[in-house]
Write an enzyme that holds these catalytic residues in place. Structure first.
Site, short mmCIF file in Angstrom:
data_model
loop_
_atom_site.label_atom_id
_atom_site.label_comp_id
_atom_site.label_asym_id
_atom_site.label_seq_id
_atom_site.Cartn_x
_atom_site.Cartn_y
_atom_site.Cartn_z
N ASP A 215 -110.12 4.70 -65.60
CA ASP A 215 -109.20 4.02 -64.69
C ASP A 215 -107.79 4.12 -65.29
O ASP A 215 -107.64 4.30 -66.50
CB ASP A 215 -109.64 2.56 -64.56
CG ASP A 215 -108.70 1.73 -63.70
OD1 ASP A 215 -108.19 2.26 -62.70
OD2 ASP A 215 -108.48 0.56 -64.06
N ASP B 296 -111.51 -1.66 -65.82
CA ASP B 296 -111.42 -3.11 -66.06
C ASP B 296 -111.70 -3.92 -64.80
O ASP B 296 -111.53 -5.13 -64.80
CB ASP B 296 -110.03 -3.47 -66.63
CG ASP B 296 -108.92 -3.14 -65.64
OD1 ASP B 296 -109.07 -2.18 -64.84
OD2 ASP B 296 -107.87 -3.82 -65.67
#
Length: 210
Positions: free
Chosen positions: A10, A175
């Site tokens: 990410d 996350d």
């Protein structure tokens, strides 16, 4: 258990340190008084989500944001506000990405993002050393280009196909809990650091690298 060969990262909160509060302040600064209601740390909605899903262009976003604010806004104001999400770029994260590639891992980015963020990321200002973000990755899978956002399974499948890797030999680092859960459902291994938490040591331990 299959050996990990492909690692997908990410962007915000993982590769780069993210500041939701700074983004809110900047959108407020250009006149979006209720910015906190419109912005999200993980998954954008409304015109913000439409931009990241590739449904609207930067020009359409600029016009629609102007309607929300009550005056016409410039492209540069949009760029300034979106860039508020960037707190800083941790150099040790970048060094780890390079190390993984040197060790033979396939390394890619899988991000819900938009052209304003990517204008900065793909410039030589990205790392402070004259390199753009694509210097650190084999491939970039960006929501607005593929018209899907995490946690949609489609964007994960596009990434696996592009990387020519199976889910079983892929590690996904994010996350966002929903994104991690979606990757697990498809059979990927996952690493779930807290927003802006150091993941380099846990990753090195997981892969058994120094």
């Amino acid at each position: 258990m299959k050996q990990i060969k492909n690692i997908a990262f990410d962007l915000g909160g993982v590769v780069i340190a993210l500041s939701y509060e700074q983004a809110v302040r900047r959108f407020e600064e250009i006149g979006l008084k209720d910015a906190r209601q419109h912005l999200d740390a993980f998954h954008q909605r409304g015109i913000f989500g439409d931009l990241e899903r590739g449904i609207i262009s930067t020009e359409e976003f600029r016009i629609e944001l102007g309607k929300l604010i009550g005056r016409e806004v410039t492209y540069d104001e949009c760029l300034y506000a979106w860039h508020g999400y960037v707190e800083y770029v941790p150099q040790k994260n970048l060094q780890m990405l390079l190390k993984l590639r040197q060790l033979g891992y396939k390394v890619c980015l899988l991000s819900n993002t938009n052209p304003f963020m990517m204008q900065w990321a793909m410039s030589n200002e990205f790392d402070g050393n004259g390199h753009s973000m694509d210097y650190y990755f084999d491939n970039l899978y960006l929501s607005y280009k593929y018209k899907y956002m995490k946690p949609s399974p489609e964007i994960f499948k596009i990434m696996l196909e592009g990387q020519q890797s199976s889910a079983e030999e892929t590690l996904f680092i994010d996350d966002g809990q929903k994104n991690v859960e979606a990757a697990k459902k498809l059979g990927m291994k996952t690493l779930f650091p807290e927003n802006n938490e150091d993941w380099t040591m846990p990753l090195a331990k997981l892969l058994g690298i120094e």
